[in-house]
Design an enzyme around this catalytic site. Structure first.
Site, PDB file in Angstrom:
ATOM      1  N   SER A  42       4.792   2.163   6.101  1.00  0.00           N
ATOM      2  CA  SER A  42       4.473   3.562   6.360  1.00  0.00           C
ATOM      3  C   SER A  42       3.073   3.608   6.934  1.00  0.00           C
ATOM      4  O   SER A  42       2.192   2.862   6.498  1.00  0.00           O
ATOM      5  CB  SER A  42       4.524   4.385   5.072  1.00  0.00           C
TER       6      SER A  42
ATOM      7  N   GLU B  80       6.899   1.559 -10.823  1.00  0.00           N
ATOM      8  CA  GLU B  80       8.204   2.088 -10.414  1.00  0.00           C
ATOM      9  C   GLU B  80       9.141   1.933 -11.601  1.00  0.00           C
ATOM     10  O   GLU B  80       9.296   0.842 -12.133  1.00  0.00           O
ATOM     11  CB  GLU B  80       8.780   1.274  -9.241  1.00  0.00           C
TER      12      GLU B  80
ATOM     13  N   ARG C 156       9.118  -7.266   1.396  1.00  0.00           N
ATOM     14  CA  ARG C 156      10.268  -6.690   2.119  1.00  0.00           C
ATOM     15  C   ARG C 156      10.413  -7.340   3.489  1.00  0.00           C
ATOM     16  O   ARG C 156      11.521  -7.532   3.983  1.00  0.00           O
ATOM     17  CB  ARG C 156      10.095  -5.182   2.270  1.00  0.00           C
TER      18      ARG C 156
ATOM     19  N   ARG D 225      14.756  -3.635  -3.929  1.00  0.00           N
ATOM     20  CA  ARG D 225      13.679  -3.472  -2.951  1.00  0.00           C
ATOM     21  C   ARG D 225      12.317  -3.193  -3.582  1.00  0.00           C
ATOM     22  O   ARG D 225      11.323  -3.115  -2.880  1.00  0.00           O
ATOM     23  CB  ARG D 225      14.005  -2.305  -2.002  1.00  0.00           C
ATOM     24  N   HIS D 226      12.292  -3.002  -4.886  1.00  0.00           N
ATOM     25  CA  HIS D 226      11.032  -2.629  -5.541  1.00  0.00           C
ATOM     26  C   HIS D 226      10.540  -3.681  -6.519  1.00  0.00           C
ATOM     27  O   HIS D 226      11.310  -4.192  -7.320  1.00  0.00           O
ATOM     28  CB  HIS D 226      11.191  -1.307  -6.282  1.00  0.00           C
TER      29      HIS D 226
ATOM     30  N   ARG E  59       2.563  -0.859  -8.786  1.00  0.00           N
ATOM     31  CA  ARG E  59       3.254   0.432  -8.937  1.00  0.00           C
ATOM     32  C   ARG E  59       4.197   0.392 -10.127  1.00  0.00           C
ATOM     33  O   ARG E  59       5.046  -0.493 -10.210  1.00  0.00           O
ATOM     34  CB  ARG E  59       4.035   0.772  -7.669  1.00  0.00           C
TER      35      ARG E  59
ATOM     36  N   GLU F 150      13.013   0.475   4.716  1.00  0.00           N
ATOM     37  CA  GLU F 150      11.657   0.821   5.134  1.00  0.00           C
ATOM     38  C   GLU F 150      10.750  -0.361   4.829  1.00  0.00           C
ATOM     39  O   GLU F 150      10.762  -0.886   3.725  1.00  0.00           O
ATOM     40  CB  GLU F 150      11.173   2.043   4.350  1.00  0.00           C
TER      41      GLU F 150
HETATM   42  P1  ATP Z   1       9.894   3.300  -0.965  1.00  0.00           P
HETATM   43  O1  ATP Z   1      10.150   4.711  -0.566  1.00  0.00           O
HETATM   44  O2  ATP Z   1      10.806   2.320  -0.315  1.00  0.00           O
HETATM   45  O3  ATP Z   1       9.777   3.122  -2.441  1.00  0.00           O
HETATM   46  P2  ATP Z   1       7.191   3.939  -0.346  1.00  0.00           P
HETATM   47  O4  ATP Z   1       7.366   4.878   0.788  1.00  0.00           O
HETATM   48  O5  ATP Z   1       6.954   4.488  -1.701  1.00  0.00           O
HETATM   49  O6  ATP Z   1       8.439   2.937  -0.398  1.00  0.00           O
HETATM   50  P3  ATP Z   1       4.669   3.170   0.734  1.00  0.00           P
HETATM   51  O7  ATP Z   1       3.749   3.863  -0.186  1.00  0.00           O
HETATM   52  O8  ATP Z   1       4.940   3.805   2.052  1.00  0.00           O
HETATM   53  O9  ATP Z   1       6.057   2.901  -0.018  1.00  0.00           O
HETATM   54  O10 ATP Z   1       4.162   1.663   0.895  1.00  0.00           O
HETATM   55  C1  ATP Z   1       4.121   0.960   2.124  1.00  0.00           C
HETATM   56  C2  ATP Z   1       5.050  -0.241   2.105  1.00  0.00           C
HETATM   57  O11 ATP Z   1       4.811  -1.047   0.963  1.00  0.00           O
HETATM   58  C3  ATP Z   1       6.524   0.098   2.021  1.00  0.00           C
HETATM   59  O12 ATP Z   1       7.057   0.415   3.273  1.00  0.00           O
HETATM   60  C4  ATP Z   1       7.103  -1.170   1.455  1.00  0.00           C
HETATM   61  O13 ATP Z   1       7.267  -2.166   2.455  1.00  0.00           O
HETATM   62  C5  ATP Z   1       6.026  -1.643   0.520  1.00  0.00           C
HETATM   63  N1  ATP Z   1       6.312  -1.232  -0.853  1.00  0.00           N
HETATM   64  C6  ATP Z   1       6.060  -0.037  -1.423  1.00  0.00           C
HETATM   65  N2  ATP Z   1       6.412  -0.019  -2.704  1.00  0.00           N
HETATM   66  C7  ATP Z   1       6.921  -1.239  -2.977  1.00  0.00           C
HETATM   67  C8  ATP Z   1       7.456  -1.855  -4.142  1.00  0.00           C
HETATM   68  N3  ATP Z   1       7.527  -1.215  -5.282  1.00  0.00           N
HETATM   69  N4  ATP Z   1       7.875  -3.141  -4.052  1.00  0.00           N
HETATM   70  C9  ATP Z   1       7.783  -3.822  -2.894  1.00  0.00           C
HETATM   71  N5  ATP Z   1       7.292  -3.296  -1.762  1.00  0.00           N
HETATM   72  C10 ATP Z   1       6.859  -2.023  -1.787  1.00  0.00           C
HETATM   73 MN    MN Z   2       6.664   4.806   2.693  1.00  0.00          MN
END
Ligand code: ATP
Ligand code: MN
Length: 461
Positions: free
Chosen positions: A387, A245, A435, A251-252, A243, A384
């Site tokens: 999901s 990001e 996480r 956390r990312h 991703r 979180e």
């Molecule tokens: P957040 O809102 O915290 O950025 P998200 O809702 O975008 O997360 P999801 O698409 O729901 O993330 O991804 C499922 C799971 O994958 C998340 O709950 C998290 O544990 C993990 N995750 C998502 N993006 C990341 C990231 N950039 N780095 C580490 N873990 C991630």
């Molecule tokens: Mn999510």
């Protein structure tokens, strides 16, 4: 049976001889008898043992030297007496800290040595002399910045505290796999180079795919759903997700390990059940396999009780409101709202029934109230970690959900195709490995939970 062939021109034996040391014993002989430091116990007093590892500390007192030799299991003291073997003494004490050696020596009780035991080397092979100074300390008590640690990760991982995190990570994943296998899930692997975005998001890394533009996959979502049309009615995948990001948070990551499941003939409650059992199994195995590591990190981990608490999104809005954090129904729950909710719950808890508009197009709306969806997040405190949802399996509904979210069904054609010829109802989730490791090991930064983190600024090592 594994057979070492001598003289093939490659392999350990060759390397051992090429050092040209007079007292070298061929390496293959050493290797087959090698034991770990943890096996140097009173039962070996008076006998010979072969050990190999890194010399983490060398104290040369002139006539005698004390060396702490570290391997994967811990350390053992080598006591080297000059008058017994001058050559060997010189060889060992001339080395820099963190050099790698193999020794064969006599095991003896020594109440003054750490662990109450020492090894008196009779033969030594220097396998790799370390340069000095070291880029960072291994045993020094001085704090080292995370950046320095990550720049020298190979060295950082020699520190027992750092290694402990990754041993716990391995047991956590094993605990999850055990549960999933036990519950009939089949492991699959789906492509990481893809043509379209999973959720049409902007967080994609483009790659040049011959003449075309492609992307690194941000989630196996679409593929694991397609698998539900195949008859593989329970699948899981543990693999990387990418991703782009933009934000730099604790956390990312830009590359993380996603643990994904998808299961047919069930709803979101079925998927939540697997998830909580998965986490329980993970914690259980960590407790079983890693008591030493938990102790080293000063952690008191407890097996979580099932079922985890379930709170609806609406209830969370109410709790936040009662604590002076105004959230309008339909708004996302920001960090402060989640913190307020976490104060009420502690530990793991689910947030269910999210507004459909806050969740991706594939989250199934409630039949009697389409504004809410059969979706859930698994939380730990304000974090979180997962999901999930029951998915839309009805073709027409899926197309209209895509449109509602401003996506073009045409670019999802190969996904939609799987919904036209018999697609059972299904549900699943994606859990972030890092996480979860962060939570189990009490780390503050997700970068500590991955060997070689990828973030906005870091692309190597
Ligand atoms: P957040 O809102 O915290 O950025 P998200 O809702 O975008 O997360 P999801 O698409 O729901 O993330 O991804 C499922 C799971 O994958 C998340 O709950 C998290 O544990 C993990 N995750 C998502 N993006 C990341 C990231 N950039 N780095 C580490 N873990 C991630
Ligand atoms: Mn999510």
């Amino acid at each position: 049976m594994l057979v070492y062939s001598a003289g093939t021109g490659s392999g350990c034996g060759e390397r051992g001889y090429s050092r040209g040391e007079r007292w070298v014993i061929p390496m293959q002989d050493w290797l087959k008898d090698r034991i770990y430091s943890s096996a140097v116990t009173p039962s070996l007093y008076g006998s010979e043992a072969v050990l190999a590892g890194w010399m983490q500390d060398i104290r040369n007192l002139g006539g005698i030297a004390f060396i702490q030799l570290r391997d994967r299991q811990g350390t053992v003291q080598l006591t080297v007496i000059k008058k017994e073997n001058k050559e060997l003494f010189k060889q060992l004490t001339a080395l820099n800290r963190e050099s790698v050696v193999a020794v064969k020596g006599l095991v003896k009780e020594n109440r003054e040595a750490p662990g109450g035991v020492e090894v008196l080397p009779r033969a030594v092979e220097v396998l790799s002399a370390a340069a000095a100074p070291l880029p960072m300390g291994v045993v020094d008590k001085v704090g080292v910045e995370l950046d320095t640690r990550l720049n020298n990760r190979f060295m950082d991982l020699r520190r027992p505290e750092t290694a402990a995190v990754f041993r716990i990570r391995a047991s956590m994943l094993k605990g999850m796999r055990l549960l999933l296998e036990r519950e009939g899930f089949i492991e699959v692997h789906t492509p990481k180079i893809v043509a379209t975005a999973t959720e049409g998001g902007t967080a994609l890394f483009p790659v040049q795919y011959f003449e075309r533009k492609a992307f690194l996959n941000q989630s196996p979502q679409l593929f694991k759903q397609i698998m539900m049309a195949t008859g593989f009615d329970r699948v899981y995948e543990i693999g990387p997700a990418f991703r782009a990001e933009l934000h730099d948070t604790v956390r990312h990551l830009n590359e993380f390990t996603s643990i994904d499941i998808e299961m047919a003939f069930t709803d979101e409650e079925g998927a939540m059940g697997v998830l909580e059992r998965c986490l329980q199994s993970a914690v259980k195995l960590v407790l079983e396999e890693r008591p030493k590591e938990l102790g080293l990190l000063g952690l008191h981990l407890e097996e979580p009780a099932l079922p985890f608490k379930r709170l609806t999104y609406a209830k969370c809005v109410e709790i936040a409101g009662s604590k002076g954090i105004a959230v309008e129904w339909g708004q996302d729950l920001e960090m402060d709202a989640c913190k307020a909710v976490a104060e009420e719950t502690g530990g793991f808890y689910f947030i269910t029934r999210w507004p459909s508009a806050l969740k991706p197009f594939y989250a199934h709306p409630f039949e009697d109230n389409p504004k809410e969806s059969r979706s859930f997040d698994l939380m730990y405190g304000e974090k979180e970690i997962t999901s999930g949802a029951q998915r839309v399996h009805e073709y027409e509904l899926l197309v209209s959900r895509l449109r509602e979210q401003g996506l073009d069904p045409a670019s999802f054609e190969s996904y939609l195709q799987a919904f036209r010829y018999g697609m059972p109802p299904h549900a699943g989730w994606g859990l972030g490995a890092e996480r979860t490791v962060m939570i189990l090991t009490g780390r503050e930064n997700v970068r500590e939970a991955v060997l070689f983190p990828r973030d906005r600024r870091r692309l190597s090592p």
